[in-house]
Design a protein around this motif. Structure first.
Motif, PDB file in Angstrom:
ATOM      1  N   GLN A  99      -8.479  -7.177  -2.889  1.00 51.59           N
ATOM      2  CA  GLN A  99      -7.815  -6.639  -4.072  1.00 51.59           C
ATOM      3  C   GLN A  99      -6.402  -6.221  -3.681  1.00 51.59           C
ATOM      4  N   ARG A 100      -5.409  -6.850  -4.299  1.00 49.27           N
ATOM      5  CA  ARG A 100      -4.014  -6.643  -3.894  1.00 49.27           C
ATOM      6  C   ARG A 100      -3.575  -5.183  -4.045  1.00 49.27           C
ATOM      7  N   SER A 101      -3.926  -4.572  -5.171  1.00 50.80           N
ATOM      8  CA  SER A 101      -3.382  -3.243  -5.485  1.00 50.80           C
ATOM      9  C   SER A 101      -3.826  -2.171  -4.504  1.00 50.80           C
ATOM     10  N   ILE A 102      -4.966  -2.345  -3.855  1.00 49.73           N
ATOM     11  CA  ILE A 102      -5.418  -1.355  -2.865  1.00 49.73           C
ATOM     12  C   ILE A 102      -5.447  -1.951  -1.462  1.00 49.73           C
ATOM     13  N   ASP A 103      -5.029  -3.217  -1.341  1.00 50.75           N
ATOM     14  CA  ASP A 103      -4.971  -3.925  -0.054  1.00 50.75           C
ATOM     15  C   ASP A 103      -6.269  -3.744   0.729  1.00 50.75           C
TER      16      ASP A 103
END
Length: 273
Positions: A99-103
């Motif tokens: 998940q990009r937003s929480i890496d």
């Protein structure tokens, strides 16, 4: 504790789900847990811990009541559940989903011979889907590159010889095919007899192979020398390769057999034996 990689090469024997039903009856039931009944492992429970997907060997619980909130039912997955059609199928490969937003890794994509499903922990919800997600969820997810796999790296070194079957097997590895190298050894001449019978069977059944006659000849030449077996499955499940390793780790022979008919897969230009 179970890792996603532990599922690779094993058959899904069944799927069980637990569902939360709100007391007011509003909305569809919510998926709480899932159990994949895996060959040689048993029931693997899927549970979410915030954005983390937790896998453990655990028997499914019974139905229970949650008083004013609602109740929980437990049953075999319904036919429309994304993983239900894959009961009886082998897991060919997995690839982590980030998940990009929480890496952070929040699940993985599991690939079977005829399809794939993502299993995700999104905002503490267990999500199992074969389709694109709604809203902004899909744009926030990305497949991680495959982790380095010692068996894959070894296969790439071993298959450096550029014969037709080596090129096809290397392509399967490079595109994410599942690789295994066995621990035991077998006299090459014993395997020569086994694969000579297999050669006759594939010819009689008109099954497409690569390098099978050459493999039988090479194993006969190795005589009583010990040989270790490895295997590679192409990512789409269309080809299964067997790699024979000599005692010094070098390539003794390699062959491939088509598992899906040419009408359902792209033409790789292989020859028939």
């Amino acid at each position: 504790m179970v890792t996603p990689e532990d599922l690779v090469g094993r058959q899904v024997q069944g799927v069980t789900c637990s569902w939360f039903h709100a007391r007011d009856g509003g909305g569809a039931p919510e998926l709480l847990h899932m159990w994949l009944h895996m060959e040689d492992l048993g029931p693997v429970r899927f549970h979410t811990l915030d954005h983390i997907l937790d896998l453990r060997i655990d028997e499914h619980h019974d139905c229970y009541d949650m008083d004013m909130l609602g109740h929980v039912t437990v049953s075999a997955a319904p036919d429309e559940f994304p993983l239900a059609p894959f009961a009886g199928s082998e897991v060919l490969s997995i690839q982590q989903v980030r998940q990009r937003s929480i890496d952070s890794r929040v699940g993985f994509k599991v690939t079977f011979q005829v399809g794939s499903v993502r299993i995700l922990a999104l905002a503490d919800d267990l999500v199992v889907t074969a389709a694109r997600l709604p809203g902004g969820w899909e744009d926030d997810l990305v497949l991680d590159p495959p982790d380095p796999d010692p068996a894959s790296e070894a296969m790439l070194r071993i298959l450096a010889e550029q014969t037709q079957v080596c090129r096809a097997a290397r392509e399967a590895v490079l595109t994410g095919g599942a690789c295994r190298i066995g621990d035991g050894v077998v006299p090459a001449e014993v395997l020569a007899g086994t694969y000579a019978v297999r050669l006759e069977h594939t010819r009689a059944a008109n099954i497409e192979t690569i390098g099978l006659p050459e493999t039988v000849a090479a194993l006969r030449e190795h005589g009583a020398q010990p040989v270790r077996l490895g295997s590679i499955d192409s990512p789409d499940g269309s080809w299964h390769f067997v790699v024979f390793l000599a005692a010094d780790g070098s390539l003794a022979a390699c062959t491939g057999v088509r598992k899906i008919s040419p009408e359902t897969t792209g033409d790789h230009g292989e020859t028939r034996s």
